[in-house]
Design a protein around this motif. Structure first.
Motif, PDB file in Angstrom:
ATOM      1  N   ILE A  86       0.871  -1.174   0.000  1.00 11.55           N
ATOM      2  CA  ILE A  86       0.000   0.000   0.000  1.00 11.55           C
ATOM      3  C   ILE A  86       0.906   1.221   0.000  1.00 11.55           C
ATOM      4  CG2 ILE A  86      -1.805   1.264   1.233  1.00 11.55           C
ATOM      5  CD1 ILE A  86      -2.600  -1.443   2.521  1.00 11.55           C
ATOM      6  N   GLU A  87       0.736   2.096  -1.006  1.00  8.72           N
ATOM      7  CA  GLU A  87       1.578   3.284  -1.142  1.00  8.72           C
ATOM      8  C   GLU A  87       0.773   4.531  -0.771  1.00  8.72           C
ATOM      9  OE1 GLU A  87       3.506   3.402  -4.994  1.00  8.72           O
ATOM     10  OE2 GLU A  87       3.542   1.205  -5.047  1.00  8.72           O
ATOM     11  N   PHE A  88       1.421   5.457  -0.064  1.00  9.65           N
ATOM     12  CA  PHE A  88       0.783   6.673   0.430  1.00  9.65           C
ATOM     13  C   PHE A  88       1.371   7.920  -0.233  1.00  9.65           C
ATOM     14  CE2 PHE A  88       0.458   3.426   3.639  1.00  9.65           C
ATOM     15  CZ  PHE A  88      -0.829   3.545   4.113  1.00  9.65           C
ATOM     16  N   THR A  89       0.638   9.026  -0.169  1.00 10.56           N
ATOM     17  CA  THR A  89       1.073  10.275  -0.800  1.00 10.56           C
ATOM     18  C   THR A  89       2.382  10.806  -0.227  1.00 10.56           C
ATOM     19  OG1 THR A  89      -0.330  11.554   0.703  1.00 10.56           O
ATOM     20  CG2 THR A  89      -1.240  11.050  -1.475  1.00 10.56           C
ATOM     21  N   ASN A  90       2.722  10.433   0.999  1.00 14.26           N
ATOM     22  CA  ASN A  90       3.958  10.926   1.612  1.00 14.26           C
ATOM     23  C   ASN A  90       5.171  10.051   1.301  1.00 14.26           C
ATOM     24  OD1 ASN A  90       3.368   8.710   3.199  1.00 14.26           O
ATOM     25  ND2 ASN A  90       3.214   9.842   5.124  1.00 14.26           N
ATOM     26  N   GLY A  91       5.019   9.116   0.355  1.00 14.39           N
ATOM     27  CA  GLY A  91       6.141   8.289  -0.074  1.00 14.39           C
ATOM     28  C   GLY A  91       6.350   7.024   0.734  1.00 14.39           C
ATOM     29  N   ILE A  92       5.504   6.774   1.708  1.00 19.33           N
ATOM     30  CA  ILE A  92       5.629   5.560   2.518  1.00 19.33           C
ATOM     31  C   ILE A  92       4.952   4.395   1.798  1.00 19.33           C
ATOM     32  CG2 ILE A  92       4.872   4.440   4.665  1.00 19.33           C
ATOM     33  CD1 ILE A  92       5.357   7.057   6.087  1.00 19.33           C
ATOM     34  N   GLU A  93       5.580   3.236   1.895  1.00 17.64           N
ATOM     35  CA  GLU A  93       4.990   1.982   1.427  1.00 17.64           C
ATOM     36  C   GLU A  93       4.778   1.082   2.629  1.00 17.64           C
ATOM     37  OE1 GLU A  93       7.460   0.018  -1.423  1.00 17.64           O
ATOM     38  OE2 GLU A  93       6.946   1.420  -3.022  1.00 17.64           O
ATOM     39  N   MET A  94       3.566   0.553   2.765  1.00 15.80           N
ATOM     40  CA  MET A  94       3.269  -0.427   3.798  1.00 15.80           C
ATOM     41  C   MET A  94       3.284  -1.808   3.158  1.00 15.80           C
ATOM     42  SD  MET A  94      -0.237  -1.031   5.967  1.00 15.80           S
ATOM     43  CE  MET A  94      -0.111   0.355   7.063  1.00 15.80           C
ATOM     44  N   HIS A  95       4.083  -2.699   3.716  1.00 16.08           N
ATOM     45  CA  HIS A  95       4.184  -4.057   3.197  1.00 16.08           C
ATOM     46  C   HIS A  95       3.469  -5.010   4.146  1.00 16.08           C
ATOM     47  CE1 HIS A  95       7.668  -3.549   0.208  1.00 16.08           C
ATOM     48  NE2 HIS A  95       7.211  -2.342   0.522  1.00 16.08           N
ATOM     49  N   LEU A  96       2.459  -5.698   3.611  1.00 19.15           N
ATOM     50  CA  LEU A  96       1.710  -6.703   4.352  1.00 19.15           C
ATOM     51  C   LEU A  96       2.078  -8.054   3.766  1.00 19.15           C
ATOM     52  CD1 LEU A  96      -1.807  -4.985   4.179  1.00 19.15           C
ATOM     53  CD2 LEU A  96      -0.028  -4.678   5.915  1.00 19.15           C
ATOM     54  N   GLU A  97       2.441  -9.001   4.628  1.00 17.86           N
ATOM     55  CA  GLU A  97       2.908 -10.294   4.130  1.00 17.86           C
ATOM     56  C   GLU A  97       2.127 -11.457   4.707  1.00 17.86           C
ATOM     57  OE1 GLU A  97       7.072 -11.034   3.879  1.00 17.86           O
ATOM     58  OE2 GLU A  97       7.526  -8.897   3.919  1.00 17.86           O
ATOM     59  N   ASP A  98       1.887 -12.433   3.863  1.00 16.15           N
ATOM     60  CA  ASP A  98       1.383 -13.720   4.316  1.00 16.15           C
ATOM     61  C   ASP A  98       2.627 -14.516   4.689  1.00 16.15           C
ATOM     62  OD1 ASP A  98       0.187 -16.134   4.807  1.00 16.15           O
ATOM     63  OD2 ASP A  98      -0.327 -16.545   2.720  1.00 16.15           O
ATOM     64  N   SER A  99       2.968 -14.508   5.978  1.00 17.62           N
ATOM     65  CA  SER A  99       4.246 -15.053   6.421  1.00 17.62           C
ATOM     66  C   SER A  99       4.160 -16.472   6.982  1.00 17.62           C
ATOM     67  CB  SER A  99       4.849 -14.131   7.487  1.00 17.62           C
ATOM     68  OG  SER A  99       3.991 -14.071   8.615  1.00 17.62           O
ATOM     69  N   SER A 100       2.992 -17.090   6.932  1.00 19.55           N
ATOM     70  CA  SER A 100       2.848 -18.408   7.536  1.00 19.55           C
ATOM     71  C   SER A 100       2.140 -19.379   6.600  1.00 19.55           C
ATOM     72  CB  SER A 100       2.045 -18.303   8.844  1.00 19.55           C
ATOM     73  OG  SER A 100       1.825 -19.578   9.402  1.00 19.55           O
ATOM     74  N   ASP A 101       2.666 -20.578   6.533  1.00 23.28           N
ATOM     75  CA  ASP A 101       1.998 -21.643   5.782  1.00 23.28           C
ATOM     76  C   ASP A 101       1.024 -22.402   6.669  1.00 23.28           C
ATOM     77  OD1 ASP A 101       3.291 -21.136   3.356  1.00 23.28           O
ATOM     78  OD2 ASP A 101       5.016 -22.363   3.938  1.00 23.28           O
ATOM     79  N   GLN A 102       1.088 -22.151   7.981  1.00 19.63           N
ATOM     80  CA  GLN A 102       0.289 -22.913   8.928  1.00 19.63           C
ATOM     81  C   GLN A 102      -0.881 -22.119   9.514  1.00 19.63           C
ATOM     82  OE1 GLN A 102       2.663 -24.439  12.134  1.00 19.63           O
ATOM     83  NE2 GLN A 102       1.075 -25.820  12.845  1.00 19.63           N
ATOM     84  N   TYR A 103      -0.689 -20.809   9.720  1.00 20.01           N
ATOM     85  CA  TYR A 103      -1.705 -19.997  10.386  1.00 20.01           C
ATOM     86  C   TYR A 103      -2.160 -18.836   9.499  1.00 20.01           C
ATOM     87  CZ  TYR A 103       0.077 -22.480  14.436  1.00 20.01           C
ATOM     88  OH  TYR A 103       0.473 -23.459  15.301  1.00 20.01           O
ATOM     89  N   GLU A 104      -3.321 -18.295   9.831  1.00 24.25           N
ATOM     90  CA  GLU A 104      -3.822 -17.118   9.119  1.00 24.25           C
ATOM     91  C   GLU A 104      -2.897 -15.933   9.376  1.00 24.25           C
ATOM     92  OE1 GLU A 104      -7.844 -16.385  10.338  1.00 24.25           O
ATOM     93  OE2 GLU A 104      -8.514 -18.345   9.676  1.00 24.25           O
ATOM     94  N   SER A 105      -2.650 -15.146   8.337  1.00 23.81           N
ATOM     95  CA  SER A 105      -1.802 -13.963   8.448  1.00 23.81           C
ATOM     96  C   SER A 105      -2.603 -12.674   8.457  1.00 23.81           C
ATOM     97  CB  SER A 105      -0.816 -13.906   7.275  1.00 23.81           C
ATOM     98  OG  SER A 105       0.075 -14.988   7.322  1.00 23.81           O
ATOM     99  N   MET A 106      -3.785 -12.689   7.817  1.00 15.85           N
ATOM    100  CA  MET A 106      -4.591 -11.466   7.769  1.00 15.85           C
ATOM    101  C   MET A 106      -6.006 -11.788   7.326  1.00 15.85           C
ATOM    102  SD  MET A 106      -2.966  -9.612   4.363  1.00 15.85           S
ATOM    103  CE  MET A 106      -1.273 -10.186   4.577  1.00 15.85           C
ATOM    104  N   GLN A 107      -6.899 -10.868   7.672  1.00 20.76           N
ATOM    105  CA  GLN A 107      -8.273 -10.896   7.186  1.00 20.76           C
ATOM    106  C   GLN A 107      -8.541  -9.526   6.578  1.00 20.76           C
ATOM    107  OE1 GLN A 107      -7.899 -11.534  10.791  1.00 20.76           O
ATOM    108  NE2 GLN A 107      -7.202 -13.506  10.062  1.00 20.76           N
ATOM    109  N   ILE A 108      -9.171  -9.521   5.423  1.00 23.48           N
ATOM    110  CA  ILE A 108      -9.521  -8.280   4.739  1.00 23.48           C
ATOM    111  C   ILE A 108     -11.013  -8.321   4.476  1.00 23.48           C
ATOM    112  CG2 ILE A 108      -9.133  -6.812   2.733  1.00 23.48           C
ATOM    113  CD1 ILE A 108      -6.359  -8.184   2.464  1.00 23.48           C
ATOM    114  N   GLY A 109     -11.727  -7.336   5.035  1.00 26.15           N
ATOM    115  CA  GLY A 109     -13.173  -7.291   4.889  1.00 26.15           C
ATOM    116  C   GLY A 109     -13.622  -6.038   4.160  1.00 26.15           C
ATOM    117  N   PHE A 110     -14.682  -6.177   3.382  1.00 25.07           N
ATOM    118  CA  PHE A 110     -15.244  -5.065   2.626  1.00 25.07           C
ATOM    119  C   PHE A 110     -16.635  -4.752   3.170  1.00 25.07           C
ATOM    120  CE2 PHE A 110     -12.026  -6.888   0.017  1.00 25.07           C
ATOM    121  CZ  PHE A 110     -11.504  -5.840  -0.730  1.00 25.07           C
ATOM    122  N   LYS A 111     -16.904  -3.492   3.469  1.00 23.50           N
ATOM    123  CA  LYS A 111     -18.201  -3.087   3.993  1.00 23.50           C
ATOM    124  C   LYS A 111     -19.306  -3.570   3.058  1.00 23.50           C
ATOM    125  CE  LYS A 111     -20.707   0.936   5.631  1.00 23.50           C
ATOM    126  NZ  LYS A 111     -20.663   2.393   5.795  1.00 23.50           N
TER     127      LYS A 111
END
Length: 119
Positions: A86-111
């Motif tokens: 995810i890239e922001f106007t101030n030049g920052i990049e946020m890196h989200l990683e699926d780092s596990s083969d065994q456990y959930e790494s994230m949930q993404i929900g849409f309204k």
């Protein structure tokens, strides 16, 4: 755990901003417009390729996370089956990683959608 699907459409994030970053014992949560993220894997913030902030389970996020609040998202992309950037106007990049083969790494929900993407 399941990998990031190629058809995950994160375009609704673009043009939005987060007003809060919420810290749980085992996750980091934030919302961009109608898209909610709950992350259990490490989250890194980069500016110009340099790591400026890090969060992982059981720790308080580094102060650099303040810099993403109220900052507009200009781009959000699924890099591969393990990384979202995810890239922001101030030049920052946020890196989200699926780092596990065994456990959930994230949930993404849409309204308005009762189910979430489990990654």
């Amino acid at each position: 755990m399941y990998g990031i699907p190629k058809d995950l459409d994160l375009s609704p994030v673009v043009g939005e901003f987060a007003t809060q970053v919420m810290v749980g014992q085992f996750d980091l949560q934030f919302t961009f417009g109608d898209v909610n993220f709950a992350i259990q894997s490490p989250v890194n913030l980069f500016r110009g390729g340099t790591l400026i902030a890090h969060w992982e389970e059981g720790q308080w996020p580094d102060p650099g996370f303040y810099e993403i609040m109220n900052t507009e998202v200009v781009r959000c992309r699924v890099v591969n089956d393990r990384r979202i950037v995810i890239e922001f106007t101030n030049g920052i990049e946020m890196h989200l990683e699926d780092s596990s083969d065994q456990y959930e790494s994230m949930q993404i929900g849409f309204k308005g959608n009762p189910s979430s993407w489990i990654i």
